[in-house]
Design an enzyme around this catalytic site. Structure first.
Site, PDB file in Angstrom:
ATOM      1  N   ASP A 289       0.874  -1.171   0.000  1.00 17.30           N
ATOM      2  CA  ASP A 289       0.000   0.000   0.000  1.00 17.30           C
ATOM      3  C   ASP A 289       0.917   1.228   0.000  1.00 17.30           C
ATOM      4  O   ASP A 289       2.144   1.114   0.142  1.00 17.30           O
ATOM      5  CB  ASP A 289      -0.954   0.001   1.204  1.00 17.30           C
ATOM      6  CG  ASP A 289      -2.191   0.876   0.920  1.00 17.30           C
ATOM      7  OD1 ASP A 289      -2.124   1.737   0.014  1.00 17.30           O
ATOM      8  OD2 ASP A 289      -3.219   0.712   1.605  1.00 17.30           O
TER       9      ASP A 289
HETATM   10  C1  NOJ Z   1      -4.051   3.937   0.149  1.00 17.40           C
HETATM   11  C2  NOJ Z   1      -5.231   3.035   0.217  1.00 17.40           C
HETATM   12  O1  NOJ Z   1      -5.202   2.301   1.425  1.00 17.40           O
HETATM   13  C3  NOJ Z   1      -5.321   2.044  -0.939  1.00 17.40           C
HETATM   14  O2  NOJ Z   1      -6.555   1.397  -0.873  1.00 17.40           O
HETATM   15  C4  NOJ Z   1      -5.152   2.745  -2.243  1.00 17.40           C
HETATM   16  O3  NOJ Z   1      -5.214   1.803  -3.284  1.00 17.40           O
HETATM   17  C5  NOJ Z   1      -3.820   3.463  -2.240  1.00 17.40           C
HETATM   18  N1  NOJ Z   1      -3.799   4.440  -1.175  1.00 17.40           N
HETATM   19  C6  NOJ Z   1      -3.536   4.160  -3.553  1.00 17.40           C
HETATM   20  O4  NOJ Z   1      -4.341   5.241  -3.738  1.00 17.40           O
END
Ligand code: NOJ
Length: 759
Positions: A289
């Site tokens: 993430d």
């Molecule tokens: C953080 C989020 O937790 C995730 O779901 C997302 O895909 C990423 N940011 C990218 O935007």
């Protein structure tokens, strides 16, 4: 002459060597990748593991504000993927640099958060889960894939599969609710819809199962918070939807932000390698993430980014999303012999494999056609799928005196509330490239469907928030402006029915939007009360991204219609339900609380040694003493304009053995005046087992259409799969003994039977 021949040969050889390898010539995936990897330098290999975000659309905190020339990095083969770059033209341009100017011309993979629609916005996940209609959800995912793929994107960071039981957690809106089985069914449908039958189809995109794992178990509902999840709960509740994705062939996984018992997921080898690869056989790649590798430092598990790099790669994180750790440290770590080149190769190979399967080596621009983008985005037929999903996502919670559907005698209808004419909130908080204010508002929908607009009057009453927001700003809800009350009360007084649209702003939900107060905020309850003084016929239309505490209005409202955030065609769908053009069929995928103090609240709880005894005066029981412990509306609940009854539960035998099955049947009757759809739910309880089991767990469901007065027998086949649970030694299997089978309309209204299973 001889010299000339030698010269021509040398020039020819030179030309041959300077040409990019023909990536399409090797005809097997493994052969092609092996061949390509042989030509790659260590730096080029590391480049494949690096994902950058476009600065224009950061979806997380900025990791480094150092000016990096993205173009130069791409030219040098130092980037393998981008997030937040989209559009046929933009992706084409960047891809061209990668293909034409980098030494090996390896194409980039473009990913984006397309959670519930790209430009045509579908209902948020919590809403579409309320449809319990996996076919329709798959259809919606297909449309989303078409629009996404036509915008130059190869990959979406969806589906989000965190089984979510705490309404304080803002991301509950992105989830399919509290139940692992329902989430698993939806997981499969979504992956199949997004990825199609083959990834090489240019109308499909690679899916990403996220967030692996346990992210929704954040303590106190605070986003990113630590979790304490027992192995039993992890295996029985958290992991099944992810396993369903692997079985459906999902291309990628995302490692979650949180830790489980002190081990952050991006360092969790047991999970990322032990479970995901060794047990489940996942062969795609894992992306972190957003900077979750760099954040290992703040977790307090490594002291610097170099150590974070070691921890994440060794655990099984293949691609570093915007963390800049792999980019900066992998080369040194390999030179120092701390990380082997084989370990690097493993991750590179996994990423190249998905690029290969997407057909990017055959034609790196196949997703970036401007003409196709124009043709495919926001088409009527896409919007129609969104509208159908929206209709089926609506849950009728209450309908006293059958105030709904609206009647011909309802000559004057007052449409009131901060959300009644809102064209943006229904788009939800992860709305990809939706245009601002592009949803059909409830007011517009009612005007369109009722036609006779003289019947309708509108007043906003009050606002929900006192500033214009976007997804990166924190909401202020200090609204004190009551100047709209008078007009709202004036039209309510003259109306036969009041439709009151209240709830929460879409940006009160979503990432980092945890709330301690889940009541109807601002002036909404006050507005309700003012209207109630002059008109008791109030139909509340809720728009919200979490189960709210609606007890302040629950008893007084005649009807309550849960609409969540329904996407582009929200207003039409709600109007269809209010007018009766569509008989509501949604069922709650999550329990509605009586109070925030009940969180986390879910139906599949364990009995405890002192279960609650309704009606008993003993204090020694597991319940609250200042409120009821039960939900206000239970999981699986939802009314229809029809009435369904259940009778004659039968099993074709009393017991069955391993390898066999048993068939249960139940008669469902539509006793109402309207044709309708019922969702027949089957729950199971194993009352004596080696570990205490939840008092009921959803194991199957079926949707049946019944005409008014019609009855149908609904049948379910039960095998060991439905009775089993995870065992530390031996995995998932069923234990011998009696099982209670419960079938009915929701997790509380059930008829039951007992069967026996012999191991
Ligand atoms: C953080 C989020 O937790 C995730 O779901 C997302 O895909 C990423 N940011 C990218 O935007």
């Amino acid at each position: 002459m001889r010299n000339l021949i030698i010269l021509i040969f040398v020039v020819y050889l030179g030309l041959l060597l300077s040409c990019k390898p023909d990536h399409a010539t090797k005809n097997t995936e493994a052969g092609f990748i092996a061949d390509l990897m042989e030509q790659m330098t260590v730096e080029e290999k590391i480049g494949q593991l690096v994902q950058y975000s476009s600065k224009e659309a950061l979806t997380g905190p900025e990791v480094s504000n150092k000016a990096v020339s993205i173009v130069n990095e791409v030219k040098q083969g130092k980037v393998g993927s981008f997030i937040n770059v989209d559009g046929a033209q933009k992706t084409y341009d960047l891809q061209k640099i990668a293909v034409d100017s980098s030494r090996l011309g390896i194409p980039l993979i473009f990913g984006y958060d397309v959670l519930h629609g790209y430009k045509t916005i579908m209902p948020v996940a919590l809403a579409s889960a309320s449809s319990w209609n996996e076919k329709l959800i798959k259809e919606g995912a297909k449309v989303t894939a078409r629009e996404t793929a036509s915008s130059g994107l190869h990959w979406t960071f969806a589906p989000m599969l965190d089984v979510s039981r705490d309404a304080r957690w803002g991301r509950i809106v992105e989830s399919c609710g509290e139940d692992p089985y329902l989430t698993s069914v939806i997981a499969k449908a979504t992956v199949e819809g997004l990825q199609g039958t083959t990834l090489s189809d240019t109308f499909s995109v690679a899916a990403c199962a996220k967030h692996f794992a346990g992210y929704a178990f954040a303590e106190s509902g605070i986003d990113y918070n630590t979790t304490e999840i027992t192995e039993q709960t992890l295996r029985d509740v958290v992991l099944p939807p992810f396993k369903a994705c692997v079985d459906a062939g999902v291309a990628t996984f995302m490692s979650a932000f949180n830790d489980i018992g002190g081990i952050p997921c991006s360092k969790n080898k047991e999970l990322l390698t032990g479970v995901l690869r060794d047990e489940w056989g996942f062969d795609g790649f894992v992306v972190s993430d957003w900077n979750s590798i760099g954040e290992l430092i703040k977790h307090g598990i490594v002291s610097n980014r170099k150590e974070a790099t070691i921890a994440a790669l060794e655990a099984g994180v293949d691609m570093d999303m915007e963390g800049r750790c792999y980019k900066k440290h992998l080369k040194d770590l390999i030179a120092e012999g701390i990380i082997s080149e084989e370990a690097l190769n493993t991750s590179v190979e996994r990423i190249l494999k998905i690029k290969y399967r997407l057909g990017l080596f055959e034609d790196p621009y196949r997703y970036s056609s401007i003409q196709r983008e124009k043709n495919e985005i926001y088409k009527d037929e896409n919007l129609e799928v969104s509208e159908q999903m929206a209709r089926e996502s609506i849950v009728l919670l209450k309908n006293d005196e059958s105030i709904l559907p609206l009647k011909a005698e309802d000559k004057k209808i007052a449409v009131i509330g901060p959300l009644a004419n809102d064209k943006d909130v229904p788009l939800g908080s992860w709305r990809a490239r939706a245009e601002y204010n592009s949803a059909v508002s409830l007011w517009e929908g009612l005007q369109n469907r009722i036609g006779d607009t003289k019947k309708l009057q509108f007043a906003k009453g009050c606002s929900l928030v006192d500033e214009v927001v976007n997804y990166q700003s924190i909401l202020n809800i200090e609204e004190e402006d009551r100047s709209g009350f008078a007009e709202a009360v004036r039209i309510a007084k003259k109306a036969d029915v009041v439709i009151l649209a209240i709830g929460e702003h879409c940006y009160q939900t979503g990432e980092a939007r945890s709330q301690t107060d889940i009541t109807l905020k601002g002036l909404q309850i006050e507005l309700f009360e003012e209207i109630y003084k002059v008109n008791k016929n109030i139909v509340v239309v809720l728009m919200n991204g979490r189960p709210l505490d609606i007890t302040a209005i629950n008893d007084k409202a005649k009807a309550i219609v849960e609409t969540w955030f329904l996407g582009s065609r929200s207003g039409y769908a709600i109007a269809d339900v209010l007018t009766g053009a569509y008989n509501p069929s949604g069922r709650l995928p999550i329990s509605f609380p009586r109070h925030v103090g009940q969180q986390p609240l879910y139906y599949a709880k364990k009995n405890t040694g002192r279960p609650e005894k309704l009606g008993s005066k003993s204090i020694y029981q597991a319940n609250y003493k200042d409120n009821e412990s039960s939900p206000l509306y239970p999981f699986g609940y939802g009314l229809s304009y029809s009435k369904f009854s259940y009778s004659d539960i039968t099993a074709n035998k009393e017991s069955f053995s391993k390898g066999e099955s048993i068939q249960l049947s139940i008669k469902v009757t539509n006793d109402g005046k309207y044709d309708g759809k019922e969702t027949v739910q089957l729950y199971i309880y194993d009352p004596v087992a080696s570990v205490a089991r939840p008092v009921k767990e959803l194991k199957k469901f079926k949707q049946v259409h019944l005409r008014a007065g019609e009855s149908k027998n609904v049948e379910f086949l039960i095998t060991e799969d439905e009775l089993g649970f995870w065992h530390k030694h031996g995995g998932i299997y069923a234990e011998e003994g009696e099982f209670e089978i419960m079938i009915g309309a929701n997790s509380q209204d059930l008829v039951s039977d007992t069967i026996r299973y012999n191991n």
